[in-house]
Design an enzyme around this catalytic site. Structure first.
Site, short mmCIF file in Angstrom:
data_model
loop_
_atom_site.label_atom_id
_atom_site.label_comp_id
_atom_site.label_asym_id
_atom_site.label_seq_id
_atom_site.Cartn_x
_atom_site.Cartn_y
_atom_site.Cartn_z
N ASP A 454 3.70 -0.96 -0.68
CA ASP A 454 3.32 0.34 -1.21
C ASP A 454 3.08 0.26 -2.71
O ASP A 454 2.19 0.90 -3.25
CB ASP A 454 4.42 1.36 -0.91
N ARG A 458 8.52 -1.14 -8.84
CA ARG A 458 9.84 -0.52 -8.92
C ARG A 458 10.78 -1.10 -7.86
O ARG A 458 10.47 -2.10 -7.21
CB ARG A 458 9.71 0.99 -8.78
N ASP A 459 11.92 -0.47 -7.67
CA ASP A 459 12.91 -0.95 -6.70
C ASP A 459 12.52 -0.53 -5.29
O ASP A 459 13.25 0.18 -4.60
CB ASP A 459 14.30 -0.41 -7.07
N GLU A 460 11.34 -1.00 -4.86
CA GLU A 460 10.83 -0.68 -3.53
C GLU A 460 10.02 -1.87 -3.04
O GLU A 460 10.54 -2.75 -2.39
CB GLU A 460 10.00 0.61 -3.57
N ASP A 467 0.82 3.38 4.21
CA ASP A 467 -0.02 2.80 3.17
C ASP A 467 -0.90 1.70 3.75
O ASP A 467 -2.08 1.57 3.40
CB ASP A 467 0.85 2.21 2.05
N TRP A 519 2.67 6.97 9.98
CA TRP A 519 3.37 5.74 9.59
C TRP A 519 3.40 4.81 10.81
O TRP A 519 2.83 3.72 10.78
CB TRP A 519 4.76 6.10 9.09
N GLU A 731 -0.02 6.44 -7.37
CA GLU A 731 0.68 6.97 -6.19
C GLU A 731 0.40 8.46 -6.02
O GLU A 731 0.22 8.95 -4.90
CB GLU A 731 2.18 6.74 -6.34
N HIS A 752 -0.61 1.98 -6.56
CA HIS A 752 -0.29 2.41 -5.20
C HIS A 752 -1.63 2.63 -4.50
O HIS A 752 -2.31 3.60 -4.78
CB HIS A 752 0.47 3.74 -5.29
#
Length: 869
Positions: A454, A458-460, A467, A519, A731, A752
């Site tokens: 995605d 960052r912390d992802e 996506d 999703w 994003e 994103h």
């Protein structure tokens, strides 16, 4: 006439493939027009000279126009076999000679590894130094061939005699480690010498045991295991026919590296003072390790993550607060290579961020990810460093510490991505649209880091399924994306729950986090997209049960089997038709979106069953789809043709998925365009509606409105981001607000790619290039508009390059096309140009459009621009 670009399993001269019956493809090039292959002959040999005694497969002349997805049917292949192959073709315009020779080399197949898993003698934790595992080997002669087969739990970097072996970064890549693990194969012949050689493998925690995902289950680390380990096997061959095998076992030794810490989210700490000076005899013995999980070890199927570019900083900024910040001019993914000279113990300390806010460095949107590099100098001349087992998404680098004066020439931005071929191209008369397309490609590169993520910063950085599916077609126009998605789809199968639910992220590090419409629909949309672009029936057949399980999961969810009206839904994620800046779910009714996506996945399942010949499923799911359509119209469509929610996305889905009764199509399209015009062509859709809305407008007679939506420069809109200085796709439509402040929402990535799905419309509508199945037959139906004076672009297919260009002059439109050999295009032009065509051109009229069927070659059509919007 010749055959070029021979590929095996989509790769040129691959080594270490684990497909027992690999597939072949080639392109035909000729200066003649209308070239169609009539027959082919493939020869496979275990020797380069192709004498009959060495042939292991000779097809003879096969009457067929097929030039890809051709399955090997020769002598059964064994582990590590090297096969040479070539092809010749006969066409309607004559025959080619045999092509240049290509080769492929098998991997382990079903052969057992001779090596054992080994790890450092000191149990490794994510916050301790990364270990190095070493072996000194002696070769009796200079090798004529040598291969290293290697994988790890965690990540590895390998070196022979201090020379880096693997150009693949972050190897062995991220898979559903509980089920399968990739290994890589490297040609190391030129790295080995007669006599003593040192093998050194450094291990890092990576996705396997480093911090990844959210903390919902209380396990931010050690998602798959708590020990890094490696497995390797080196096979050396000599001129006299002898061979030597070196495998990992208890005879290897271990040491600690100078990498004190390395994590995906937080960065890397390296202390050059701790670089080991121990002799080999002084090292500790390794520990043989038995992994807790049972998994298959499979050959890598897609190009690994590589360095694809280097970028120099464009400026050293001194902020109002006195901070020193490097601007690389581009939001990129990778790291920074930095050189410096200083005293022992001096430090280089860097932090990474995507934007400047009020002329100051800003990285709060990284959330808990530290995204930092700390390098401590050993004080021995010029020292150069770049991270090993981490990566960052950034444009700006804040220099917290640096010895001496800062010279921007000592910094290089190292851009990394999965090394697939980017060959799509789009440009037009509007420079801002050209910048938008450039940003879309940068977004794909940044989020194609072994898995489709995605965001990369960052912390992802997870494989979010929505996506992935909304961008899949765009990705295939931009690049040869088939093997990249092939790898990921295998994990969809592994991580799909027994009841058919598809997790929000794949690989599923969030541990059964849930599912929802759009999703989970990645399970159907992505495999079928690959079939459309590459006609890869192998992938479609492998994924079919997963696709069916997903449809059956939805069928069991609602109050009735044709209405999905239960459970959590992300809905039209980050749509701008809700209320307030923090709105995430949009205003479209969630049951409408869920049921519409249910119908879409079911129709895809029907098409897939038709391709695969599953007659029982065709009948059952055709009936199910029809009943879902009836339910949709009963629940969400009024007698007068209005769709519940009255949102851009509601009308878009109803029209694009063909959910409406025929009498309501024009009415709904009119309501949609009224909404669009009411917003002055600002787009208000989120992740679900955005991929389709421009297509729906163009298809239903509102092509100019689609163009105006593309060209809108107000927020929300694609060119608004360009005006605000974006170099990738954001994003949120308003990640930066019009006054330059940052959106206060807690999620705010500036890389994103979901909204970059507009590029599919650029290719399919503006240029008009649309595949039927695999591009052997395809359509070119450009829809010019005077809001642009020209547009041009093209893509590489398995048959060769397709190009489309149009230019509007005062009184005429000129359309230029390039069609590759062994393909046929149906070209759609306005019916008004019929009188201007050469009498030799064969055409017919369909729905007031001129339809011309063309074979390979270059073509130019010029016709009147009267009547053009």
């Amino acid at each position: 006439m010749k055959c070029i670009d021979l590929k095996c399993e989509y790769q040129r001269n691959p080594i270490g493939i684990d497909v027992k019956k690999p597939r072949f493809s080639w392109e035909i090039v000729s200066k003649k027009k209308n070239v169609i292959q009539r027959a082919y002959q493939i020869q496979c040999s275990n020797n380069e000279n192709f004498e009959e005694r060495y042939l292991i497969w000779d097809t003879g002349l096969v009457s067929s126009n097929q030039s890809n997805q051709i399955v090997y049917k020769g002598v059964e292949l064994s582990a590590f076999d090297r096969v040479y192959w070539r092809v010749m073709v006969e066409t309607n315009e004559g025959a080619s000679a045999f092509s240049d020779v290509a080769y492929f080399e098998m991997g382990f197949l079903d052969t057992q590894w001779l090596g054992k898993w080994i790890t450092s003698d000191v149990k490794f934790h994510a916050n301790e130094q990364c270990p190095i595992l070493k072996k000194n080997i002696v070769l009796t002669d200079t090798p004529t061939s040598a291969r290293m087969y290697i994988t790890s739990l965690g990540m590895y970097q390998s070196a022979i005699n201090n020379n880096k072996v693997n150009q693949d970064l972050l190897a062995p890549g991220w898979t559903s480690y509980n089920h399968h693990l990739q290994y890589q194969t490297y040609d190391i012949k030129d790295m080995l010498v007669k006599g003593e050689n040192e093998i050194a493998i450094t291990l890092g925690s990576g996705w396997y045991m480093g911090r990844i995902g959210f903390k919902k289950d209380g396990r931010p680390e050690n998602r798959y295991g708590d020990t890094v380990a490696m497995l390797a096997q080196i096979e050396v061959k000599y001129a006299d026919g002898q061979s030597q095998i070196i495998a990992t076992d208890a005879s290897w030794k271990s040491d600690q590296s100078a990498i004190l810490f390395s994590g995906i989210y937080d960065g890397e700490y390296y202390d050059a003072r701790k670089e080991s000076t121990k002799n080999y005899d002084e090292l500790s013995w390794v520990r043989v390790y038995k992994p807790e999980n049972q998994f298959d070890i499979v050959g890598q199927v897609t190009p690994g993550v590589r360095v694809i570019d280097e970028i120099s900083p464009i400026e050293l900024i001194t902020t109002p607060n006195g901070d020193k910040v490097l601007d690389f001019g581009q939001n990129m993914v990778g790291g920074v290579k930095v050189s410096a000279q200083g005293n022992k113990g001096d430090r280089i300390y860097l932090k990474h961020g995507e934007i400047m806010l009020n002329n100051e460095f800003y990285n709060i949107n990284m959330r808990s990810a530290k995204t930092e590099v700390l390098y401590t100098l050993k004080g021995e001349g010029v020292e150069t460093f770049e991270p090993h087992f981490t990566f960052f998404g950034f444009r700006y680098v804040k220099i917290e510490e640096y010895p001496g004066d800062i010279d921007i020439n000592q910094f290089k931005g190292i851009v990394i991505s999965s090394d697939i071929e980017y060959n799509g191209m789009f440009s037009c008369s509007n420079d801002k649209v050209n910048k938008l397309y450039e940003n879309i490609v940068w977004g794909q590169k940044g989020n194609f880091v072994d898995v489709p993520t995605d965001c990369p910063q960052r912390d992802e950085r997870l494989g979010w399924t929505a996506d992935t599916q909304v961008f899949a077609a765009t990705a295939c126009y931009n690049a040869m994306s088939v093997t990249f998605y092939d790898k990921w789809l295998k994990d969809v199968i592994f991580d799909q729950l027994p009841n058919g639910a598809v997790p929000f992220v794949v690989p599923d590090v969030m541990r059964n986090s849930g599912t929802c419409s759009a999703w989970g629909d990645a399970a159907t949309i992505v495999p079928y997209t690959l079939y459309r672009f590459y006609k890869d029936q192998t992938i479609l057949e492998r994924q079919y049960d997963s696709m069916k399980k997903w449809v059956e999961y939805i069928r069991a969810q609602g109050e009735t089997e044709t209405l999905w009206n239960t459970g959590f839904q992300f809905n039209d994620w980050l749509a701008k038709d809700g209320y307030g800046l923090s709105t995430r779910h949009g205003a479209t009714p969630k049951d409408l979106i869920a049921t519409a996506m249910f119908y879409y996945s079911t129709t895809i399942l029907v098409k897939s069953a038709q391709i695969l010949g599953y007659s029982d499923d065709i009948e059952e799911y055709t009936d199910l789809a029809e009943r879902i359509k009836q339910t949709f119209n009963y629940e969400f469509v009024t007698e007068s043709g209005r769709v519940s929610g009255e949102t851009q996305t509601a009308y878009t889905l109803a029209l694009h998925f063909h959910l409406l009764d025929e009498k309501n199509v024009k009415i709904a399209a009119k309501h949609l365009v009224e909404l669009v015009r009411r917003e002055e062509h600002r787009i208000t859709t989120g992740f679900v509606g955005t991929p389709y809305i421009a297509h729906v407008l163009s298809k239903n007679g509102y092509n100019e409105d689609a163009y105006r939506m593309l060209l809108n420069e107000e927020c929300p809109g694609w060119l608004y981001q360009i005006n605000m200085g974006a170099t990738t796709i954001w994003e949120r439509w308003d990640s930066l607000l019009p006054d330059g402040s940052i959106n206060p929402g807690t999620m705010n990535s500036f890389n994103h790619y979901a909204y970059g799905s507009i590029a599919q419309w650029l290719f399919e509508v503006v240029l008009g290039i649309t595949p039927n199945s695999g591009f052997q037959t395809f359509n070119i139906a450009p829809k010019p508009n005077r809001l642009l004076s020209f547009a041009k672009g093209g893509i590489n297919t398995l048959y060769g390059r397709i190009e489309s260009m149009w230019e509007i002059n005062e009184e005429t439109i000129t359309v230029s096309l390039a069609i590759p050999c062994n393909t046929t295009a149906k070209v759609y032009l306005p019916g008004i140009c019929e009188q201007d065509l050469d009498e030799t051109v064969k055409y017919e009229i369909e729905n007031n459009e001129l339809v011309i069927t063309l074979g390979s070659g270059n073509y130019v059509f010029t016709y009147s621009s009267n009547g053009l919007e």
